[in-house]
Structure formats: structure tokens, C-alpha cells
Design a protein around this motif. Structure first.
Motif, PDB file in Angstrom:
ATOM      1  N   THR A  72       0.838  -1.202   0.000  1.00 16.95           N
ATOM      2  CA  THR A  72       0.000   0.000   0.000  1.00 16.95           C
ATOM      3  C   THR A  72       0.870   1.247   0.000  1.00 16.95           C
ATOM      4  O   THR A  72       1.808   1.367   0.795  1.00 16.95           O
ATOM      5  N   GLY A  73       0.543   2.116  -0.887  1.00 15.34           N
ATOM      6  CA  GLY A  73       1.323   3.343  -0.980  1.00 15.34           C
ATOM      7  C   GLY A  73       0.997   4.319   0.132  1.00 15.34           C
ATOM      8  O   GLY A  73       0.016   4.160   0.866  1.00 15.34           O
ATOM      9  N   ALA A  74       1.824   5.300   0.264  1.00  8.34           N
ATOM     10  CA  ALA A  74       1.609   6.328   1.289  1.00  8.34           C
ATOM     11  C   ALA A  74       0.380   7.157   0.942  1.00  8.34           C
ATOM     12  O   ALA A  74       0.009   7.309  -0.221  1.00  8.34           O
ATOM     13  N   THR A  75      -0.271   7.681   1.970  1.00  8.19           N
ATOM     14  CA  THR A  75      -1.447   8.534   1.766  1.00  8.19           C
ATOM     15  C   THR A  75      -1.053   9.804   1.030  1.00  8.19           C
ATOM     16  O   THR A  75      -0.060  10.458   1.376  1.00  8.19           O
ATOM     17  N   GLY A  76      -1.832  10.107   0.037  1.00  7.62           N
ATOM     18  CA  GLY A  76      -1.537  11.307  -0.732  1.00  7.62           C
ATOM     19  C   GLY A  76      -1.869  12.569   0.040  1.00  7.62           C
ATOM     20  O   GLY A  76      -2.557  12.541   1.070  1.00  7.62           O
ATOM     21  N   ALA A  77      -1.374  13.645  -0.452  1.00 13.71           N
ATOM     22  CA  ALA A  77      -1.624  14.935   0.193  1.00 13.71           C
ATOM     23  C   ALA A  77      -3.092  15.319   0.060  1.00 13.71           C
ATOM     24  O   ALA A  77      -3.765  14.943  -0.899  1.00 13.71           O
ATOM     25  N   THR A  78      -3.593  16.036   1.041  1.00 14.07           N
ATOM     26  CA  THR A  78      -4.980  16.496   1.012  1.00 14.07           C
ATOM     27  C   THR A  78      -5.183  17.471  -0.140  1.00 14.07           C
ATOM     28  O   THR A  78      -4.375  18.380  -0.356  1.00 14.07           O
ATOM     29  N   GLY A  79      -6.251  17.231  -0.866  1.00 12.07           N
ATOM     30  CA  GLY A  79      -6.535  18.109  -1.990  1.00 12.07           C
ATOM     31  C   GLY A  79      -6.990  19.485  -1.537  1.00 12.07           C
ATOM     32  O   GLY A  79      -7.344  19.700  -0.367  1.00 12.07           O
ATOM     33  N   ALA A  80      -6.979  20.369  -2.459  1.00 12.62           N
ATOM     34  CA  ALA A  80      -7.386  21.745  -2.154  1.00 12.62           C
ATOM     35  C   ALA A  80      -8.883  21.797  -1.866  1.00 12.62           C
ATOM     36  O   ALA A  80      -9.663  20.992  -2.375  1.00 12.62           O
ATOM     37  N   THR A  81      -9.293  22.703  -1.018  1.00 13.90           N
ATOM     38  CA  THR A  81     -10.709  22.887  -0.689  1.00 13.90           C
ATOM     39  C   THR A  81     -11.470  23.370  -1.911  1.00 13.90           C
ATOM     40  O   THR A  81     -11.030  24.286  -2.613  1.00 13.90           O
ATOM     41  N   GLY A  82     -12.591  22.709  -2.162  1.00 18.65           N
ATOM     42  CA  GLY A  82     -13.395  23.095  -3.311  1.00 18.65           C
ATOM     43  C   GLY A  82     -14.076  24.435  -3.101  1.00 18.65           C
ATOM     44  O   GLY A  82     -14.170  24.949  -1.970  1.00 18.65           O
ATOM     45  N   ALA A  83     -14.535  24.963  -4.187  1.00 15.81           N
ATOM     46  CA  ALA A  83     -15.210  26.258  -4.123  1.00 15.81           C
ATOM     47  C   ALA A  83     -16.531  26.127  -3.374  1.00 15.81           C
ATOM     48  O   ALA A  83     -17.189  25.088  -3.404  1.00 15.81           O
ATOM     49  N   THR A  84     -16.916  27.158  -2.669  1.00 14.80           N
ATOM     50  CA  THR A  84     -18.185  27.177  -1.944  1.00 14.80           C
ATOM     51  C   THR A  84     -19.343  27.155  -2.931  1.00 14.80           C
ATOM     52  O   THR A  84     -19.363  27.906  -3.908  1.00 14.80           O
ATOM     53  N   GLY A  85     -20.280  26.256  -2.670  1.00 13.83           N
ATOM     54  CA  GLY A  85     -21.441  26.158  -3.543  1.00 13.83           C
ATOM     55  C   GLY A  85     -22.370  27.342  -3.364  1.00 13.83           C
ATOM     56  O   GLY A  85     -22.279  28.092  -2.376  1.00 13.83           O
TER      57      GLY A  85
END
Length: 280
Positions: A72-85
Motif C-alpha cells: 500500500t502506498g503512502a497517503t496522498g496529500a490532502t486536496g485543495a478545498t473546493g469552491a463554496t457552492g
């Protein structure tokens, strides 16, 4: 002895100097080419060794491969916060749903105990029917709750303690005891209900059998039958449980019949007895 005498010519002729020791064989036919094919490829557990198995023959090999999974690979970095709906429309309570009202997104209505919120502009679209179908126009805001029991549906959970000596009949929900099944020893059940279990606790000097009985009438002439909720409780600080469920018909009368553990002899000791049950 011979000099310059060709063996093949000599044998073909007089054969005085040479003889055949072994003749040349004829050319053989061409052999069949071997084949190799791939059978199955299976993913093995991580950390195991790869393997290849031939399930065919030496001339027609069928190779099955087992390839272990990678770690199992390492956990990827947290993605950027999406735009507010976009902000939804405000909720506006419109009262009871009406087929003659035009509703817009965010309008909330009430119908048969459940509230709904409009998802789109609509006219004469029944919320309950829409939610039960495609659900594209209305959504449930709050479901109607289940109906509760009516106050006269049976007997609420009750615990009663009694001082007893030689009495054999007890009122199920009051601390009334008697030597016979008089009217005041009975509890009336106005509506059908279900008893899940009967609990008994004893600080009496003898082992006792406790039997919850029923009748269609009350009084000393009543015909008593067991409800099936009966248990024997040992003396001095012990308890017993009788498990249902038992359905009691509306209009029935309930009464406790108490005997010694043999089921026939009247109690002859002293002490206290607790009973606890509910009919709901």
C-alpha cells in the motif's frame, strides 16, 4: 592390407578389401514445433513470491502466473478545498399543501403529518406522491412520527410489593391480597395488550410459584386460566422471570395465584413478594 582402395567402390564391387560395418540411415521427418500459451494471471497477497505453473504439457505449455500485489502506498496529500457552492433558497413555511398554490424552491408544506420542501417551481404536484415516485419536485423535510399507545391500551409497567402470609390471590397492580378470588383481587384490562415478561422477587420464607391468570369475569365464581406467565421463585432474596409474549384480550381480568413450589399448597410462611410487568 590395401592401399588406395575406396571402401564404397570395393563393397559395391568384389568386396575383397572392405565390408559394411553400419549403413547410413535415411533422413527422418521434421518434428512438431512446441507451443507456449498464457493461462491465468492471479494477484497474490502483498509480500509473497511470484510463481509460474505449467498446467499443459512439455510440448504445449499453458502457464498460470501469480503476481503478488504491491505494498500500500503512502497517503496522498490532502486536496485543495473546493469552491463554496451557491447558497440555497431560504425556507419558507407555507402551511398545509394546496393543489391550487404555486410553490417555488425552498417552500415548505405540511401534508398528513409529514413536512416537505420544494426543490423546484411546481403547481398541483402532490408532495407525498412525488417523493414516493421520482422525487424531483419535493423532498421530505420531516417524517410523520409513529402513533403512540393510547392511555387505555393496557397496563403500564408496574412494580408492586406485598406483605403475605397464607394468602393465595394478589391483585396484579395493587398491594391487595386475599384468601379467595374476590372482585378486588382482579385488574381489568380494557383493551387488548401484550405482556413481554413477568419478573418476581421474593423475601418470603418459602419457595413460591407465582402464576398470572386471566378470566372473562371477576369474583369468586370466575373461571381462571393461566396466561402462561408462571415461575417459581426461591425463598429469601431470589428472583425468577417468566417470558412471553402473551396477548391479553380486551375486557379480560387478571389475577395472581400464589402457591408453594408444588403448585397446589397454600403459602404458610411470611415475608414480602414483589412482582413487575407491563401490558402494552
Amino acid at each position: 592390407m590395401n592401399i588406395n582402395t575406396d571402401p564404397a567402390a570395393d563393397v559395391a564391387g568384389s568386396g575383397g578389401h572392405w565390408a559394411v560395418l553400419a549403413l547410413k540411415g535415411t533422413n527422418g521427418t521434421n518434428g512438431v514445433a512446441a507451443t507456449v500459451s498464457v493461462g491465468t494471471t492471479t494477484t497474490g497477497a502483498a509480500g509473497t513470491s511470484a510463481s509460474v505453473t505449467n498446467t499443459g504439457t512439455s510440448n504445449a505449455a499453458v502457464l498460470n502466473f501469480i503476481i503478488p500485489a504491491g505494498a500500500t502506498g503512502a497517503t496522498g496529500a490532502t486536496g485543495a478545498t473546493g469552491a463554496t457552492g451557491p447558497q440555497g433558497p431560504p425556507v419558507s413555511f407555507m402551511g398545509t399543501w394546496s393543489s391550487s398554490t404555486v410553490y417555488t424552491s425552498g417552500n415548505a408544506v405540511y401534508e398528513n403529518g409529514t413536512s416537505y420542501i420544494a426543490l423546484a417551481v411546481n403547481y398541483n404536484v402532490d408532495p407525498a406522491a412525488d417523493v414516493a415516485g421520482s422525487g424531483t419536485t419535493w423532498a421530505v423535510l420531516a417524517l410523520k412520527g409513529a402513533s403512540g399507545s393510547s392511555p387505555d391500551s393496557g397496563i403500564p409497567f408496574t412494580t408492586v410489593v406485598r406483605t403475605i402470609s397464607s394468602y393465595v390471590y394478589f391483585n396484579p397492580v395493587q398491594a391487595l391480597v386475599g384468601a379467595s378470588s374476590t372482585d378486588n383481587m382482579f385488574t381489568w384490562v380494557p383493551s387488548s395488550c401484550t405482556i413481554s415478561k413477568l419478573n418476581v422477587y421474593s423475601k418470603y420464607s418459602q419457595d413460591l410459584k407465582v402464576d398470572l391468570q386471566s378470566s372473562t369475569t371477576s369474583g369468586t365464581g370466575a373461571s381462571l386460566t393461566t396466561t402462561g406467565l408462571s415461575c417459581t421463585v426461591l425463598a429469601d432474596g431470589n428472583s425468577c422471570t417468566a417470558t412471553g409474549p402473551v396477548v391479553v384480550s380486551g375486557g379480560s381480568f387478571l389475577i395472581f395465584h400464589i402457591t408453594q413450589s408444588d403448585g397446589t399448597s397454600a403459602p404458610s410462611g411470611s415475608g414480602y413478594l414483589w412482582t413487575a410487568f407491563g401490558c402494552l
